[in-house]
Scaffold this motif. Structure first.
Motif, PDB file in Angstrom:
ATOM      1  N   ALA A  79       0.857  -1.185   0.000  1.00  0.00           N
ATOM      2  CA  ALA A  79       0.000   0.000   0.000  1.00  0.00           C
ATOM      3  C   ALA A  79       0.890   1.231   0.000  1.00  0.00           C
ATOM      4  O   ALA A  79       1.798   1.350   0.823  1.00  0.00           O
ATOM      5  N   SER A  80       0.630   2.127  -0.944  1.00  0.00           N
ATOM      6  CA  SER A  80       1.441   3.338  -1.089  1.00  0.00           C
ATOM      7  C   SER A  80       0.531   4.530  -1.291  1.00  0.00           C
ATOM      8  O   SER A  80      -0.654   4.384  -1.540  1.00  0.00           O
ATOM      9  N   ILE A  81       1.132   5.717  -1.205  1.00  0.00           N
ATOM     10  CA  ILE A  81       0.401   6.932  -1.539  1.00  0.00           C
ATOM     11  C   ILE A  81       1.224   7.730  -2.536  1.00  0.00           C
ATOM     12  O   ILE A  81       2.445   7.567  -2.630  1.00  0.00           O
ATOM     13  N   ARG A  82       0.545   8.579  -3.298  1.00  0.00           N
ATOM     14  CA  ARG A  82       1.219   9.467  -4.235  1.00  0.00           C
ATOM     15  C   ARG A  82       0.969  10.893  -3.771  1.00  0.00           C
ATOM     16  O   ARG A  82      -0.163  11.344  -3.695  1.00  0.00           O
TER      17      ARG A  82
ATOM     18  N   ALA B 112      -5.057  14.124   6.057  1.00  0.00           N
ATOM     19  CA  ALA B 112      -5.246  15.549   5.758  1.00  0.00           C
ATOM     20  C   ALA B 112      -4.806  15.886   4.331  1.00  0.00           C
ATOM     21  O   ALA B 112      -5.383  16.758   3.680  1.00  0.00           O
ATOM     22  N   ALA B 113      -3.787  15.183   3.831  1.00  0.00           N
ATOM     23  CA  ALA B 113      -3.281  15.449   2.479  1.00  0.00           C
ATOM     24  C   ALA B 113      -4.199  14.887   1.399  1.00  0.00           C
ATOM     25  O   ALA B 113      -4.129  15.312   0.246  1.00  0.00           O
ATOM     26  N   ASN B 114      -5.028  13.912   1.771  1.00  0.00           N
ATOM     27  CA  ASN B 114      -5.968  13.300   0.820  1.00  0.00           C
ATOM     28  C   ASN B 114      -5.260  12.829  -0.457  1.00  0.00           C
ATOM     29  O   ASN B 114      -5.648  13.176  -1.566  1.00  0.00           O
ATOM     30  N   PRO B 115      -4.206  12.024  -0.313  1.00  0.00           N
ATOM     31  CA  PRO B 115      -3.434  11.618  -1.488  1.00  0.00           C
ATOM     32  C   PRO B 115      -4.123  10.526  -2.295  1.00  0.00           C
ATOM     33  O   PRO B 115      -5.069   9.887  -1.833  1.00  0.00           O
ATOM     34  N   HIS B 116      -3.610  10.299  -3.495  1.00  0.00           N
ATOM     35  CA  HIS B 116      -4.022   9.127  -4.257  1.00  0.00           C
ATOM     36  C   HIS B 116      -3.421   7.924  -3.553  1.00  0.00           C
ATOM     37  O   HIS B 116      -2.294   7.967  -3.080  1.00  0.00           O
ATOM     38  N   ARG B 117      -4.195   6.840  -3.481  1.00  0.00           N
ATOM     39  CA  ARG B 117      -3.712   5.611  -2.868  1.00  0.00           C
ATOM     40  C   ARG B 117      -3.420   4.603  -3.963  1.00  0.00           C
ATOM     41  O   ARG B 117      -4.177   4.465  -4.913  1.00  0.00           O
TER      42      ARG B 117
ATOM     43  N   SER C 260      -0.754  -5.683  -5.812  1.00  0.00           N
ATOM     44  CA  SER C 260      -0.782  -7.071  -5.349  1.00  0.00           C
ATOM     45  C   SER C 260      -0.095  -7.937  -6.389  1.00  0.00           C
ATOM     46  O   SER C 260       0.365  -7.453  -7.421  1.00  0.00           O
ATOM     47  N   ARG C 261      -0.076  -9.215  -6.138  1.00  0.00           N
ATOM     48  CA  ARG C 261       0.552 -10.147  -7.072  1.00  0.00           C
ATOM     49  C   ARG C 261      -0.151 -10.175  -8.437  1.00  0.00           C
ATOM     50  O   ARG C 261       0.444 -10.574  -9.418  1.00  0.00           O
ATOM     51  N   ILE C 262      -1.414  -9.792  -8.470  1.00  0.00           N
ATOM     52  CA  ILE C 262      -2.136  -9.882  -9.739  1.00  0.00           C
ATOM     53  C   ILE C 262      -2.435  -8.541 -10.392  1.00  0.00           C
ATOM     54  O   ILE C 262      -2.951  -8.499 -11.493  1.00  0.00           O
ATOM     55  N   GLY C 263      -2.114  -7.456  -9.724  1.00  0.00           N
ATOM     56  CA  GLY C 263      -2.402  -6.180 -10.355  1.00  0.00           C
ATOM     57  C   GLY C 263      -2.213  -5.006  -9.435  1.00  0.00           C
ATOM     58  O   GLY C 263      -1.742  -5.128  -8.309  1.00  0.00           O
ATOM     59  N   ARG C 264      -2.629  -3.862  -9.957  1.00  0.00           N
ATOM     60  CA  ARG C 264      -2.449  -2.586  -9.277  1.00  0.00           C
ATOM     61  C   ARG C 264      -3.764  -1.832  -9.328  1.00  0.00           C
ATOM     62  O   ARG C 264      -4.426  -1.794 -10.366  1.00  0.00           O
ATOM     63  N   ALA C 265      -4.136  -1.227  -8.205  1.00  0.00           N
ATOM     64  CA  ALA C 265      -5.330  -0.387  -8.161  1.00  0.00           C
ATOM     65  C   ALA C 265      -4.916   0.984  -7.651  1.00  0.00           C
ATOM     66  O   ALA C 265      -4.186   1.094  -6.666  1.00  0.00           O
ATOM     67  N   GLU C 266      -5.377   2.017  -8.340  1.00  0.00           N
ATOM     68  CA  GLU C 266      -5.118   3.392  -7.913  1.00  0.00           C
ATOM     69  C   GLU C 266      -6.455   4.022  -7.570  1.00  0.00           C
ATOM     70  O   GLU C 266      -7.401   3.940  -8.345  1.00  0.00           O
ATOM     71  N   VAL C 267      -6.520   4.649  -6.398  1.00  0.00           N
ATOM     72  CA  VAL C 267      -7.769   5.204  -5.909  1.00  0.00           C
ATOM     73  C   VAL C 267      -7.620   6.714  -5.786  1.00  0.00           C
ATOM     74  O   VAL C 267      -6.712   7.209  -5.106  1.00  0.00           O
ATOM     75  N   PHE C 268      -8.522   7.429  -6.451  1.00  0.00           N
ATOM     76  CA  PHE C 268      -8.460   8.881  -6.478  1.00  0.00           C
ATOM     77  C   PHE C 268      -9.607   9.516  -5.697  1.00  0.00           C
ATOM     78  O   PHE C 268      -9.700  10.737  -5.632  1.00  0.00           O
ATOM     79  N   GLN C 269     -10.488   8.704  -5.113  1.00  0.00           N
ATOM     80  CA  GLN C 269     -11.628   9.210  -4.363  1.00  0.00           C
ATOM     81  C   GLN C 269     -11.142  10.039  -3.185  1.00  0.00           C
ATOM     82  O   GLN C 269     -10.106   9.742  -2.589  1.00  0.00           O
ATOM     83  N   PRO C 270     -11.912  11.055  -2.802  1.00  0.00           N
ATOM     84  CA  PRO C 270     -11.540  11.817  -1.600  1.00  0.00           C
ATOM     85  C   PRO C 270     -11.674  10.965  -0.333  1.00  0.00           C
ATOM     86  O   PRO C 270     -12.330   9.937  -0.336  1.00  0.00           O
ATOM     87  N   ILE C 271     -11.020  11.418   0.726  1.00  0.00           N
ATOM     88  CA  ILE C 271     -11.132  10.792   2.038  1.00  0.00           C
ATOM     89  C   ILE C 271     -11.887  11.772   2.927  1.00  0.00           C
ATOM     90  O   ILE C 271     -11.415  12.889   3.108  1.00  0.00           O
ATOM     91  N   PRO C 272     -13.014  11.454   3.542  1.00  0.00           N
ATOM     92  CA  PRO C 272     -13.820  10.252   3.340  1.00  0.00           C
ATOM     93  C   PRO C 272     -14.536  10.334   2.004  1.00  0.00           C
ATOM     94  O   PRO C 272     -14.851  11.420   1.527  1.00  0.00           O
ATOM     95  N   PRO C 273     -14.805   9.184   1.432  1.00  0.00           N
ATOM     96  CA  PRO C 273     -15.342   9.151   0.074  1.00  0.00           C
ATOM     97  C   PRO C 273     -16.845   9.013  -0.002  1.00  0.00           C
ATOM     98  O   PRO C 273     -17.465   8.507   0.909  1.00  0.00           O
ATOM     99  N   PRO C 274     -17.374   9.441  -1.130  1.00  0.00           N
ATOM    100  CA  PRO C 274     -18.658   8.885  -1.534  1.00  0.00           C
ATOM    101  C   PRO C 274     -18.318   7.695  -2.431  1.00  0.00           C
ATOM    102  O   PRO C 274     -17.316   7.715  -3.137  1.00  0.00           O
ATOM    103  N   GLY C 275     -19.073   6.648  -2.349  1.00  0.00           N
ATOM    104  CA  GLY C 275     -18.891   5.524  -3.282  1.00  0.00           C
ATOM    105  C   GLY C 275     -17.709   4.635  -2.969  1.00  0.00           C
ATOM    106  O   GLY C 275     -17.235   4.572  -1.838  1.00  0.00           O
ATOM    107  N   PRO C 276     -17.197   3.920  -3.989  1.00  0.00           N
ATOM    108  CA  PRO C 276     -16.113   2.949  -3.807  1.00  0.00           C
ATOM    109  C   PRO C 276     -14.891   3.609  -3.164  1.00  0.00           C
ATOM    110  O   PRO C 276     -14.566   4.748  -3.474  1.00  0.00           O
ATOM    111  N   HIS C 277     -14.239   2.883  -2.273  1.00  0.00           N
ATOM    112  CA  HIS C 277     -13.128   3.472  -1.546  1.00  0.00           C
ATOM    113  C   HIS C 277     -12.234   2.395  -0.950  1.00  0.00           C
ATOM    114  O   HIS C 277     -12.465   1.217  -1.142  1.00  0.00           O
TER     115      HIS C 277
END
Length: 192
Positions: free
Chosen positions: A11-14, A45-50, A54-71
């Motif tokens: 798990a990383s942040i950008r 507080a920075a609300n970064p991209h997450r 994993s072994r099978i792929g990469r997911a990047e999440v751009f939703q705000p924290i806290p989010p509406p919808g998928p998170h």
């Protein structure tokens, strides 16, 4: 040592903000969950991209924290157990999950709000269950559906929702027990 040798994912942040980067660099080498470490507060507080890899792929999440919808969730109370998955997930010994997929719900939208029944989502999930699901559970579900269609059911309250109940000879044969199988309205077996 590969980067997944200790767990199921990285798990990383950008972050592009130099002040946030500097503050987080000052905390390198300490767990973000350590008492007195404010790294998680800085991250929130920075609300970064997450970024989750994993072994099978990469997911990047751009939703705000806290989010509406998928998170995403990085929850210290759950991570403290040092498990790769929930204790209730039936994975064979030695296996670890690489991703969790949540198909569209036929009665709820992405924000969890009720909506009209969407038969295409129900059908798509049933196809996934038949192809990839636990064979005994898929068979049990087919038996319950057949019993419901044959009128061999009674209604009962289960977890606060009305549920179908059926006595299934197939279940009795498979388990040696003659029990009622109760599915809530989302198709979850909540009592056997």
């Amino acid at each position: 040592m590969n980067r997944f040798s200790q767990g199921a994912l990285v798990a990383s942040i950008r972050v592009g903000d130099e002040e946030v980067i500097s503050a987080l660099r000052d905390r390198v080498g300490r767990s973000v969950f350590a008492p007195g470490n404010d790294a998680m507060a800085i991250i929130l507080a920075a609300n970064p991209h997450r970024v989750f890899i994993s072994r099978i792929g990469r997911a990047e999440v751009f939703q705000p924290i806290p989010p509406p919808g998928p998170h995403t969730h990085v929850l210290p109370k759950l991570l403290a157990h040092r498990r790769t998955h929930a204790a209730t997930e039936p994975l064979p010994d030695g296996w670890i999950p690489c991703a969790h997929l949540y198909p569209a719900h036929p009665l709820r939208d992405q924000l969890g709000r009720k909506r009209e029944f969407q038969s295409q989502y129900q059908g798509a999930f049933q196809a996934l269950l038949e192809r990839y699901g636990e064979p005994a559970i898929a068979t049990l579900k087919r038996d319950v559906v057949a019993a419901v269609r044959a009128g061999q059911v009674r209604m009962q309250l289960c977890s606060g929702t009305i549920a179908s109940v059926a006595r299934l000879s197939g279940f009795a044969q498979a388990t040696g027990r003659d029990r009622a199988v109760v599915f809530d309205t989302d198709g979850v077996a909540c009592r056997v």
